[in-house]
Design a protein around this motif. Sequence first.
Motif, PDB file in Angstrom:
ATOM      1  N   ARG A 121     -10.035  18.232   5.466  1.00  0.00           N
ATOM      2  CA  ARG A 121      -8.610  18.246   5.148  1.00  0.00           C
ATOM      3  C   ARG A 121      -8.162  16.820   4.844  1.00  0.00           C
ATOM      4  NH1 ARG A 121      -9.129  23.582   4.690  1.00  0.00           N
ATOM      5  NH2 ARG A 121      -9.618  24.586   6.663  1.00  0.00           N
ATOM      6  N   ALA A 122      -7.329  16.698   3.849  1.00  0.00           N
ATOM      7  CA  ALA A 122      -6.766  15.399   3.476  1.00  0.00           C
ATOM      8  C   ALA A 122      -5.267  15.424   3.720  1.00  0.00           C
ATOM      9  CB  ALA A 122      -7.054  15.088   2.015  1.00  0.00           C
ATOM     10  N   ARG A 123      -4.777  14.447   4.447  1.00  0.00           N
ATOM     11  CA  ARG A 123      -3.337  14.281   4.643  1.00  0.00           C
ATOM     12  C   ARG A 123      -2.907  13.085   3.798  1.00  0.00           C
ATOM     13  NH1 ARG A 123      -1.356  14.702  10.739  1.00  0.00           N
ATOM     14  NH2 ARG A 123       0.531  15.304   9.617  1.00  0.00           N
ATOM     15  N   LEU A 124      -2.027  13.324   2.840  1.00  0.00           N
ATOM     16  CA  LEU A 124      -1.586  12.305   1.906  1.00  0.00           C
ATOM     17  C   LEU A 124      -0.122  11.955   2.163  1.00  0.00           C
ATOM     18  CD1 LEU A 124      -3.514  14.533   0.236  1.00  0.00           C
ATOM     19  CD2 LEU A 124      -3.149  12.893  -1.599  1.00  0.00           C
ATOM     20  N   ARG A 125       0.175  10.655   2.182  1.00  0.00           N
ATOM     21  CA  ARG A 125       1.534  10.175   2.331  1.00  0.00           C
ATOM     22  C   ARG A 125       1.772   9.038   1.341  1.00  0.00           C
ATOM     23  NH1 ARG A 125       1.124  14.166   4.735  1.00  0.00           N
ATOM     24  NH2 ARG A 125       1.774  14.680   6.867  1.00  0.00           N
ATOM     25  N   SER A 126       3.046   8.804   1.028  1.00  0.00           N
ATOM     26  CA  SER A 126       3.344   7.742   0.069  1.00  0.00           C
ATOM     27  C   SER A 126       4.758   7.229   0.239  1.00  0.00           C
ATOM     28  CB  SER A 126       3.146   8.244  -1.362  1.00  0.00           C
ATOM     29  OG  SER A 126       4.111   9.239  -1.680  1.00  0.00           O
TER      30      SER A 126
ATOM     31  N   ILE B  28       3.133  12.303  -4.963  1.00  0.00           N
ATOM     32  CA  ILE B  28       1.717  12.621  -4.808  1.00  0.00           C
ATOM     33  C   ILE B  28       1.430  14.122  -4.741  1.00  0.00           C
ATOM     34  CG2 ILE B  28       1.041  10.455  -3.689  1.00  0.00           C
ATOM     35  CD1 ILE B  28       1.443  11.891  -0.985  1.00  0.00           C
ATOM     36  N   ASN B  29       2.462  14.963  -4.824  1.00  0.00           N
ATOM     37  CA  ASN B  29       2.221  16.395  -4.661  1.00  0.00           C
ATOM     38  C   ASN B  29       1.362  16.972  -5.780  1.00  0.00           C
ATOM     39  OD1 ASN B  29       4.941  15.740  -5.854  1.00  0.00           O
ATOM     40  ND2 ASN B  29       4.824  17.900  -6.461  1.00  0.00           N
ATOM     41  N   LYS B  30       1.491  16.462  -7.001  1.00  0.00           N
ATOM     42  CA  LYS B  30       0.656  16.942  -8.105  1.00  0.00           C
ATOM     43  C   LYS B  30      -0.801  16.567  -7.883  1.00  0.00           C
ATOM     44  CE  LYS B  30       3.827  18.912 -10.609  1.00  0.00           C
ATOM     45  NZ  LYS B  30       3.825  20.399 -10.785  1.00  0.00           N
ATOM     46  N   LEU B  31      -1.038  15.385  -7.343  1.00  0.00           N
ATOM     47  CA  LEU B  31      -2.400  14.972  -6.997  1.00  0.00           C
ATOM     48  C   LEU B  31      -2.975  15.912  -5.952  1.00  0.00           C
ATOM     49  CD1 LEU B  31      -4.789  12.975  -7.008  1.00  0.00           C
ATOM     50  CD2 LEU B  31      -3.518  11.598  -5.330  1.00  0.00           C
ATOM     51  N   ALA B  32      -2.190  16.258  -4.944  1.00  0.00           N
ATOM     52  CA  ALA B  32      -2.653  17.181  -3.904  1.00  0.00           C
ATOM     53  C   ALA B  32      -2.978  18.550  -4.485  1.00  0.00           C
ATOM     54  CB  ALA B  32      -1.603  17.299  -2.802  1.00  0.00           C
ATOM     55  N   GLU B  33      -2.155  19.011  -5.428  1.00  0.00           N
ATOM     56  CA  GLU B  33      -2.390  20.313  -6.048  1.00  0.00           C
ATOM     57  C   GLU B  33      -3.727  20.351  -6.776  1.00  0.00           C
ATOM     58  OE1 GLU B  33       0.986  21.191  -8.499  1.00  0.00           O
ATOM     59  OE2 GLU B  33       2.392  21.031  -6.825  1.00  0.00           O
ATOM     60  N   LYS B  34      -4.145  19.239  -7.328  1.00  0.00           N
ATOM     61  CA  LYS B  34      -5.441  19.166  -8.017  1.00  0.00           C
ATOM     62  C   LYS B  34      -6.593  19.443  -7.052  1.00  0.00           C
ATOM     63  CE  LYS B  34      -8.329  16.038 -10.769  1.00  0.00           C
ATOM     64  NZ  LYS B  34      -8.426  14.681 -11.391  1.00  0.00           N
TER      65      LYS B  34
ATOM     66  N   ALA C 129      -6.093   8.777  -6.767  1.00  0.00           N
ATOM     67  CA  ALA C 129      -4.916   8.172  -6.142  1.00  0.00           C
ATOM     68  C   ALA C 129      -4.761   6.717  -6.575  1.00  0.00           C
ATOM     69  CB  ALA C 129      -5.024   8.268  -4.620  1.00  0.00           C
ATOM     70  N   ASP C 130      -5.870   6.010  -6.681  1.00  0.00           N
ATOM     71  CA  ASP C 130      -5.838   4.617  -7.117  1.00  0.00           C
ATOM     72  C   ASP C 130      -5.306   4.509  -8.550  1.00  0.00           C
ATOM     73  OD1 ASP C 130      -6.781   1.736  -6.558  1.00  0.00           O
ATOM     74  OD2 ASP C 130      -7.717   2.193  -8.495  1.00  0.00           O
ATOM     75  N   ALA C 131      -5.761   5.410  -9.434  1.00  0.00           N
ATOM     76  CA  ALA C 131      -5.295   5.404 -10.821  1.00  0.00           C
ATOM     77  C   ALA C 131      -3.801   5.724 -10.892  1.00  0.00           C
ATOM     78  CB  ALA C 131      -6.094   6.413 -11.640  1.00  0.00           C
ATOM     79  N   LEU C 132      -3.367   6.691 -10.064  1.00  0.00           N
ATOM     80  CA  LEU C 132      -1.950   7.048 -10.012  1.00  0.00           C
ATOM     81  C   LEU C 132      -1.108   5.857  -9.567  1.00  0.00           C
ATOM     82  CD1 LEU C 132       0.341   9.209 -10.032  1.00  0.00           C
ATOM     83  CD2 LEU C 132      -0.309   9.736  -7.669  1.00  0.00           C
ATOM     84  N   LEU C 133      -1.574   5.163  -8.537  1.00  0.00           N
ATOM     85  CA  LEU C 133      -0.821   4.031  -8.008  1.00  0.00           C
ATOM     86  C   LEU C 133      -0.822   2.857  -8.984  1.00  0.00           C
ATOM     87  CD1 LEU C 133       0.842   2.841  -5.790  1.00  0.00           C
ATOM     88  CD2 LEU C 133      -1.253   2.287  -4.528  1.00  0.00           C
ATOM     89  N   LYS C 134      -1.931   2.651  -9.666  1.00  0.00           N
ATOM     90  CA  LYS C 134      -2.012   1.576 -10.666  1.00  0.00           C
ATOM     91  C   LYS C 134      -0.973   1.798 -11.755  1.00  0.00           C
ATOM     92  CE  LYS C 134      -5.208  -0.720 -13.858  1.00  0.00           C
ATOM     93  NZ  LYS C 134      -6.607  -0.741 -14.380  1.00  0.00           N
ATOM     94  N   ASP C 135      -0.880   3.018 -12.243  1.00  0.00           N
ATOM     95  CA  ASP C 135       0.097   3.338 -13.288  1.00  0.00           C
ATOM     96  C   ASP C 135       1.529   3.162 -12.774  1.00  0.00           C
ATOM     97  OD1 ASP C 135      -1.927   3.926 -15.040  1.00  0.00           O
ATOM     98  OD2 ASP C 135      -1.789   6.108 -14.789  1.00  0.00           O
ATOM     99  N   TYR C 136       1.752   3.590 -11.530  1.00  0.00           N
ATOM    100  CA  TYR C 136       3.095   3.477 -10.966  1.00  0.00           C
ATOM    101  C   TYR C 136       3.517   2.014 -10.871  1.00  0.00           C
ATOM    102  CZ  TYR C 136       7.090   3.691  -7.890  1.00  0.00           C
ATOM    103  OH  TYR C 136       8.349   3.540  -7.379  1.00  0.00           O
TER     104      TYR C 136
ATOM    105  N   CYS D  79       0.875  -1.180   0.000  1.00  0.00           N
ATOM    106  CA  CYS D  79       0.000   0.000   0.000  1.00  0.00           C
ATOM    107  C   CYS D  79       0.910   1.227   0.000  1.00  0.00           C
ATOM    108  CB  CYS D  79      -0.931  -0.008   1.206  1.00  0.00           C
ATOM    109  SG  CYS D  79      -2.150  -1.342   1.156  1.00  0.00           S
ATOM    110  N   LEU D  80       1.130   1.783  -1.184  1.00  0.00           N
ATOM    111  CA  LEU D  80       2.146   2.819  -1.356  1.00  0.00           C
ATOM    112  C   LEU D  80       1.607   4.229  -1.175  1.00  0.00           C
ATOM    113  CD1 LEU D  80       4.044   1.439  -4.496  1.00  0.00           C
ATOM    114  CD2 LEU D  80       4.219   0.742  -2.102  1.00  0.00           C
ATOM    115  N   ILE D  81       0.300   4.380  -1.111  1.00  0.00           N
ATOM    116  CA  ILE D  81      -0.333   5.680  -0.851  1.00  0.00           C
ATOM    117  C   ILE D  81      -1.348   5.494   0.261  1.00  0.00           C
ATOM    118  CG2 ILE D  81      -1.755   7.556  -1.782  1.00  0.00           C
ATOM    119  CD1 ILE D  81      -0.691   6.900  -4.553  1.00  0.00           C
ATOM    120  N   TRP D  82      -1.330   6.409   1.234  1.00  0.00           N
ATOM    121  CA  TRP D  82      -2.335   6.347   2.289  1.00  0.00           C
ATOM    122  C   TRP D  82      -2.824   7.753   2.600  1.00  0.00           C
ATOM    123  CZ3 TRP D  82       2.676   4.946   2.318  1.00  0.00           C
ATOM    124  CH2 TRP D  82       3.570   5.585   3.171  1.00  0.00           C
ATOM    125  N   ILE D  83      -4.120   7.851   2.891  1.00  0.00           N
ATOM    126  CA  ILE D  83      -4.773   9.156   3.022  1.00  0.00           C
ATOM    127  C   ILE D  83      -5.701   9.152   4.234  1.00  0.00           C
ATOM    128  CG2 ILE D  83      -6.171  10.905   1.857  1.00  0.00           C
ATOM    129  CD1 ILE D  83      -5.618   9.375  -0.783  1.00  0.00           C
TER     130      ILE D  83
END
Length: 323
Positions: free
Chosen positions: A265-270, A275-281, A308-315, A250-254
């Motif tokens: 508020r969402a706290r994102l870690r990876s 993930i910073n571009k995702l947060a900027e969105k 986030a799921d789509a980002l992680l799938k691609d990664y 599990c490489l991304i957690w929110i």
Amino acid sequence: MVKEKILKKIEEYDRIIIFRHFHPDCDAVGASLGLREILRLSYPEKEVLAINHDFGDETAFLGDEDGDIDGALYSDALGILIDTATLERASNKKFSLCRELIKIDHHINVAPYGDISWVEPNFSSACEMIASFYQDFSDRLKINKAAATYLYCGMVTDSGRFRFNTVSGDTLRLAAMLLDLGVDTDKLFSDLYLTEYSALKFQSYVYKKMKTTESGVLYIYIDRKTQKKFGLSREEAGNAVMYMESVKNCLIWIAFIECDDGKTRARLRSRFVKINKLAEKYSGGGHACASGATVSGKKQAKELVRDADALLKDYKASNEGWQ
């Protein structure tokens, strides 16, 4: 050299006001108070203040900032805004009244500002930057145990106890310099990491309620009712993101934290994944592997999770060696 320019400006002014971002963490507070202490020791004839308009419970053990002053007194002051990527995130908006403004920050420079800007995204923390600033001018600046403790606190927390990939040999050498000044790590770590019994109950709740997507995004939504049930401040509720950091694959957690202002508020870690571009969105930003964002509620939180799921799938499809 930008650090030389900053020191020159500091020497020019009789009044220096230090600012930071709102909803502060230990890095923002530690850097602000650490720099204030260094400048007060080095220039006792100057008025050096740290003036901000909020203070978190989690950082209260570091001590107090300064009370506000008359707005007219800002006009002939040098402002230093620390650990704040954009002007909108400044706690005290009166920074705009200062005659000149210096930016000191270790976030990606998405919104440049300031008459002088010192931005180092490869530094582990703003506190590391201030420690580096002192070290470069140790023949002209003074430091003591208190300043070292402020800076070490921010370094150890923002680097994940020196685990993140922004940690370099220089990070550890600067930390050693601070430790040699007498930082009491037993007391500091008890302030930082001892846990109330109620917090352990909440931690158990997080493990029970967290969910995962098909690609391995861990997430949890903590509404105000749950926060009230466990007697949590918003900062304490936000700690949920730390409880989820060690799950294999599990490489991304929110962690989504519902706030009194109607926003969430969402706290994102990876790990590995940026993930910073995702947060900027989602009206946020931050570091490559540690960012924050804001959503309007559960519906938009689900949209962020899908992205986030789509980002992680691609990664995962394009990279090896992750776990």
